[in-house]
Design an enzyme around this catalytic site. Sequence first.
Site, PDB file in Angstrom:
ATOM      1  N   GLN A 122       0.838  -1.495   0.055  1.00 52.05           N
ATOM      2  CA  GLN A 122      -0.025  -0.037  -0.023  1.00 52.05           C
ATOM      3  C   GLN A 122       0.873   1.272  -0.030  1.00 52.05           C
ATOM      4  O   GLN A 122       1.654   1.191   0.938  1.00 52.05           O
ATOM      5  CB  GLN A 122      -0.890   0.162   1.134  1.00 52.05           C
ATOM      6  CG  GLN A 122      -1.940   1.263   0.937  1.00 52.05           C
ATOM      7  CD  GLN A 122      -2.664   1.389   2.314  1.00 52.05           C
ATOM      8  OE1 GLN A 122      -2.375   1.703   3.311  1.00 52.05           O
ATOM      9  NE2 GLN A 122      -3.907   1.194   2.189  1.00 52.05           N
ATOM     10  N   CYS A 155      -6.715   7.361   4.918  1.00 51.92           N
ATOM     11  CA  CYS A 155      -6.204   7.547   6.335  1.00 51.92           C
ATOM     12  C   CYS A 155      -6.561   9.077   6.711  1.00 51.92           C
ATOM     13  O   CYS A 155      -6.814   9.962   5.891  1.00 51.92           O
ATOM     14  CB  CYS A 155      -4.772   7.654   6.009  1.00 51.92           C
ATOM     15  SG  CYS A 155      -3.778   8.237   7.685  1.00 51.92           S
ATOM     16  N   LYS A 197      -7.822   1.872  -1.103  1.00 50.67           N
ATOM     17  CA  LYS A 197      -8.903   2.037  -0.188  1.00 50.67           C
ATOM     18  C   LYS A 197      -9.197   3.043   0.286  1.00 50.67           C
ATOM     19  O   LYS A 197      -8.574   4.108   0.360  1.00 50.67           O
ATOM     20  CB  LYS A 197      -7.866   1.329   1.067  1.00 50.67           C
ATOM     21  CG  LYS A 197      -8.604   1.366   2.551  1.00 50.67           C
ATOM     22  CD  LYS A 197      -7.734   0.843   3.665  1.00 50.67           C
ATOM     23  CE  LYS A 197      -8.466   0.792   4.947  1.00 50.67           C
ATOM     24  NZ  LYS A 197      -7.606   0.534   6.108  1.00 50.67           N
ATOM     25  N   HIS A 225     -13.618   1.473   3.692  1.00 48.69           N
ATOM     26  CA  HIS A 225     -14.077   1.600   5.148  1.00 48.69           C
ATOM     27  C   HIS A 225     -15.113   2.353   5.407  1.00 48.69           C
ATOM     28  O   HIS A 225     -15.762   3.222   4.700  1.00 48.69           O
ATOM     29  CB  HIS A 225     -12.809   2.422   5.688  1.00 48.69           C
ATOM     30  CG  HIS A 225     -12.907   2.656   7.383  1.00 48.69           C
ATOM     31  ND1 HIS A 225     -11.831   2.488   8.133  1.00 48.69           N
ATOM     32  CD2 HIS A 225     -13.828   3.158   8.113  1.00 48.69           C
ATOM     33  CE1 HIS A 225     -12.108   2.358   9.306  1.00 48.69           C
ATOM     34  NE2 HIS A 225     -13.383   2.912   9.378  1.00 48.69           N
TER      35      HIS A 225
END
Length: 246
Positions: A122, A155, A197, A225
Amino acid sequence: MLTAIMQRTTVSGLSSTMTTSLLLPNGKAPIESVAAPMVAASDYPFRCLCRTKGTDLTFTQMIHARNLLHDASFWKNHWDLWEFKTNNKLLLPSQENLFGDSSLRLERPPVESGARGPVIVQLAGHNVETVVKAAERVLVASEGQIAGIDLNCGCPQAIARKGRYGAFLMEDDSDVVYQILRALRQTLPVTVAVSAKVRLPLYVADQTERIQRLCDTGINFLTVHGRDLTENKTTVGGVHIDRLRD
């Protein structure tokens, strides 16, 4: 393209739990269990442990693309895909640092059943050329054995805001995210998966278009997520199941 099969199953006595079976571009068997990337946690020993417990696919921790290219010490401390160098079976520098004794040597992996398996690296970054070059370097250094490259667009930490990557880049300049993913897919071999992601968009109205545009980049799969950028740490509640279903 990676094939995804959504099915209903029963887990620990709870019905209606969704699981996903995935087939990686160079995979020989469907992926049914995945260990998500965790910063400062998803190192080689942890990934080995996960594999011994039945995990099919693992991710490295988030690695900053610019640092990977331009900081030799960063590379030394973060490059730990597998246990041994190929020539003399020495521990990798990042693994020697964990032990604190560079004279330590191992003859074989601590857990042979967890030593190898599909792993996705990643990366994080906001510059198309930098992320692509970092991915190419990873591919060469791994001798083409990585399962894929994943772009971190989820993030929510302050460092991601400062560095303009992760969920902040996704919310502030999603076009750059699409450009990076499209460039990765066009540059890397078809046998190497490209994925992203993400978190749920801040605004529900943006969800359909964003997911569609992400898919249109040519990525093989998407990890979501089930919380948005503001739902982090002490403010975390349950994931938004209905939005995930959508």
